[in-house]
Design a protein around this motif. Structure first.
Motif, short mmCIF file in Angstrom:
data_model
loop_
_atom_site.label_atom_id
_atom_site.label_comp_id
_atom_site.label_asym_id
_atom_site.label_seq_id
_atom_site.Cartn_x
_atom_site.Cartn_y
_atom_site.Cartn_z
N UNK A 28 15.02 45.79 -29.62
CA UNK A 28 16.42 46.09 -29.34
C UNK A 28 16.87 47.38 -30.02
N UNK A 29 16.45 47.60 -31.27
CA UNK A 29 16.90 48.80 -31.99
C UNK A 29 15.87 49.92 -31.92
N UNK A 30 14.64 49.59 -31.53
CA UNK A 30 13.58 50.59 -31.44
C UNK A 30 12.83 50.70 -32.77
N UNK A 31 11.53 50.91 -32.67
CA UNK A 31 10.71 50.97 -33.88
C UNK A 31 11.11 52.12 -34.80
N UNK A 57 -2.38 58.36 -28.44
CA UNK A 57 -1.49 57.46 -29.17
C UNK A 57 -1.85 57.44 -30.65
N UNK A 58 -0.89 57.05 -31.46
CA UNK A 58 -1.07 57.04 -32.91
C UNK A 58 -1.22 55.62 -33.44
N UNK A 102 0.75 47.39 -39.13
CA UNK A 102 0.09 48.41 -38.33
C UNK A 102 0.89 48.60 -37.05
N UNK A 103 1.41 49.80 -36.87
CA UNK A 103 2.17 50.11 -35.66
C UNK A 103 1.23 50.80 -34.68
N UNK A 104 1.09 50.20 -33.49
CA UNK A 104 0.15 50.71 -32.49
C UNK A 104 0.78 50.65 -31.11
N UNK A 149 4.86 49.62 -18.35
CA UNK A 149 5.08 50.34 -19.59
C UNK A 149 3.94 50.08 -20.57
N UNK A 150 3.91 50.87 -21.63
CA UNK A 150 2.94 50.68 -22.71
C UNK A 150 3.73 50.27 -23.94
N UNK A 151 3.62 49.03 -24.35
CA UNK A 151 4.45 48.51 -25.44
C UNK A 151 3.95 49.01 -26.80
N UNK A 152 4.90 49.39 -27.62
CA UNK A 152 4.63 49.74 -29.01
C UNK A 152 4.91 48.50 -29.85
#
Length: 246
Positions: free
Chosen positions: A153-156, A179-180, A197-199, A209-212
């Motif tokens: 909702x708020x974004x990573x 991607x990082x 770990x953020x991927x 979409x490509x989910x983060x």
């Protein structure tokens, strides 16, 4: 219809009931898929219905179209009102125009008496996730799915800044070109001490979409590659040799 009404809407309505009555064992609008199936068979002349069967089917069709849940007793029938607000969106990957509950900034389903449920892309969530998601509330949330929805909702990026997460390591994802991988110390409230770990998902979601996403990893993981390798049960050096992950 079953996926949309029974699996989606009915589940959200059950969440609005007091705990001793958390199950609903009778019929209502969520049974439209079942009533519609037999009505279609009858209209197409595929099966012969007796007069009493047709009368019962007509009554059930009228009830499914005019009321919410209903409970029939020997001398009394209790009927519930239908929701006055019900918001949906197309279900990703659906082949038959399936819908799922969702509204970005208000309850997805609400009754005239104010009873309501909040739903984020099909996931039933507490009111704060939709109306006022904050890093503090996310940090106190122990349910992983609810926490994921609130962060979405708020974004990573906003969450990382608001929660003041400390970056430990950042590197390109060898199994996911372009991607990082980002490794952060996890904030308080996420359970046992560890890191995040953020991927980026290696494959497309059903909506294209490509989910983060963030994965809890052990506190001993010294680098993003080691953390990513741990999620697959391999070492960071082995993960670094991946050509493509899914």
């Amino acid at each position: 219809m079953r996926t949309t009404l029974f699996d989606g809407v009915a589940t959200a309505i059950r969440r609005t009931l007091p705990q001793p009555l958390s199950t609903v064992s009778w019929y209502g609008q969520q049974e439209a898929h079942r009533v519609g199936y037999y009505d279609a068979i009858r209209q197409c002349g595929l099966v012969g219905f007796g007069a009493l069967d047709s009368e019962l089917l007509d009554a059930q069709a009228a009830l499914a179209g005019a009321t919410g849940w209903w409970w029939a007793f020997e001398r009394v029938c209790v009927m519930a009102e239908r929701p006055c607000e019900l918001h949906t969106e197309p279900s990703p990957g659906g082949s038959e125009d399936e819908r799922r509950l969702h509204h970005p900034n208000r309850a997805a389903i609400e009754y005239p008496d104010g009873t309501r449920s909040f739903v984020h892309h099909g996931t039933i969530v507490p009111e704060w996730v939709v109306l006022d998601p904050t890093a503090e509330r996310i940090g106190r949330e122990r349910n992983v799915e609810i926490r994921r929805c609130a962060i979405e909702r708020i974004g990573w990026d906003a969450y990382i800044e608001e929660a003041a997460l400390t970056l430990v390591d950042r590197t390109g994802d060898p199994g996911n070109p372009g991607c990082l991988l980002e490794l952060y110390d996890s904030p308080g409230g996420w359970g046992a001490p560890g890191r995040i770990l953020l991927a980026v998902n290696g494959s497309l979601e059903r909506d294209g979409t490509r989910r983060r996403y963030g994965l809890p990893v052990p506190a001993w993981a010294p680098s993003a590659l080691d953390a990513a390798g741990w999620t697959y049960g391999i070492s960071g050096s082995d993960y670094a040799r991946l050509v493509r992950r899914t």
